[in-house]
Design an enzyme around this catalytic site. Sequence first.
Site, PDB file in Angstrom:
ATOM      1  N   CYS A  65      13.346  34.041   4.765  1.00  0.00           N
ATOM      2  CA  CYS A  65      14.015  33.556   5.983  1.00  0.00           C
ATOM      3  C   CYS A  65      14.929  32.362   5.717  1.00  0.00           C
ATOM      4  O   CYS A  65      15.824  32.072   6.514  1.00  0.00           O
ATOM      5  CB  CYS A  65      12.989  33.197   7.049  1.00  0.00           C
ATOM      6  SG  CYS A  65      12.045  34.635   7.586  1.00  0.00           S
TER       7      CYS A  65
ATOM      8  N   ASN B 235      13.253  37.957  15.041  1.00  0.00           N
ATOM      9  CA  ASN B 235      13.424  37.258  13.764  1.00  0.00           C
ATOM     10  C   ASN B 235      14.092  38.219  12.776  1.00  0.00           C
ATOM     11  O   ASN B 235      13.487  39.208  12.371  1.00  0.00           O
ATOM     12  CB  ASN B 235      12.043  36.815  13.270  1.00  0.00           C
ATOM     13  CG  ASN B 235      12.104  36.048  11.964  1.00  0.00           C
ATOM     14  OD1 ASN B 235      13.130  36.034  11.286  1.00  0.00           O
ATOM     15  ND2 ASN B 235      11.003  35.427  11.602  1.00  0.00           N
TER      16      ASN B 235
ATOM     17  N   HIS C  33      17.022  28.729  12.346  1.00  0.00           N
ATOM     18  CA  HIS C  33      16.445  30.046  12.089  1.00  0.00           C
ATOM     19  C   HIS C  33      15.736  30.495  13.366  1.00  0.00           C
ATOM     20  O   HIS C  33      15.031  29.716  13.998  1.00  0.00           O
ATOM     21  CB  HIS C  33      15.457  29.950  10.931  1.00  0.00           C
ATOM     22  CG  HIS C  33      14.680  31.201  10.705  1.00  0.00           C
ATOM     23  ND1 HIS C  33      15.273  32.447  10.691  1.00  0.00           N
ATOM     24  CD2 HIS C  33      13.354  31.416  10.495  1.00  0.00           C
ATOM     25  CE1 HIS C  33      14.349  33.361  10.473  1.00  0.00           C
ATOM     26  NE2 HIS C  33      13.177  32.763  10.357  1.00  0.00           N
TER      27      HIS C  33
END
Length: 324
Positions: free
Chosen positions: A114, A281, A251
């Site tokens: 990520c 996500n 993020h």
Amino acid sequence: MTLRAVATGIGHYLPERVVPNSEFEAQIDTSDEWIRARTGIERRHFAAEGETTSQMAIKACEAALAHAGLSAADVDGVIVATSTPDLTFPSTATMVQHGLGMTQGFAFDVQAVCAGFIYALSTANAYILSGQAKRILVIGAETFSRILDWEDRGTCVLFGDGAGAVLLCAEESAGAATDRGVLAVDLHSDGQFRDLLYVDGGVSQTQTTGHLRMEGREVFRHAVEKLAETAHAALARSGNAAQDVDWIVPHQANLRIITRTAQKMGVDMDRVIVTVQDHGNTSAASIPLALSVGVARGQIKKGDLLVTEAIGGGLAWGAVVLRW
Ligand code: UT7
């Protein structure tokens, strides 16, 4: 005078299929209400059968090049941040390079899950500052739907697919905190936390693709602690302070993490780009997607001071401060 890596184009691609939270209710013990309340996610996009990470990345790059008014012939590097490559090798970046019709320049992948886009941006910035390249496409592209365990309600409702691309170009600047471009980077990783978020398959260990496994509560705890810290460190290095920030572009994993990080930084939520409700996500794609949506919505404007921050498997985390 000094060289800066300035974002001159941005674009994204989202697969056509939109999956609302309610679609999970028939398959696993979950609810739209739980997912919204605990994560802020309302829907996500999933790639079609046969649709690959590189195909999505190519579309995002084409949009970024069009936005910059340049063509692939002007680019001398392609860096793809992904943990869901088309194949074990060659790199997804070489497939993107070929798909764009390029035979010049270099292409390689960066794998920091990520935090991948932060790492890729930092790498591209270093290539530009060292004079090795002038124009680099920096991409985050993921098909996390391919590595989800559809019976694990703690993870399968969280992720989505998509791609975002930024064109970074070398520009002469004054060398001041008011310059456009990447102003500071702060990177960290700590492998002692590998079991908190990982995929239980891979070439060398299992010869399988595997599925994503996560200790959500623990990752949440690390995220809340580490993201504000890394963002502050990058800001200080850039010669700016939290009150100078026009937009945090975080993020997009969980709205509660995004909110707490903004609170810790002393930045109001009306100065935070939030897309998690629409994308879920998307791992390395989440920041370039949020940047692209933020620009398209008219929120992010030329000259704005941005802080991007991310954390993911590794653990790996970091922040980049840039003026748009
Ligand atoms: O991008 C990489 C970084 N990743 C992240 O940043 C993710 C970080 N973690 C998180 O976002 C959150 O920890 C989650 C969204 C994954 C989970 O939220 P939470 O508030 O930490 O929930 P929890 O794991 O503590 O679980 C609370 C309860 C549990 O039930 P019991 O044990 O209290 O009975 C879970 O089994 O919620 C249950 N639960 C669910 N219930 C309905 C877990 N997943 C679901 C679900 N639907 N999908």
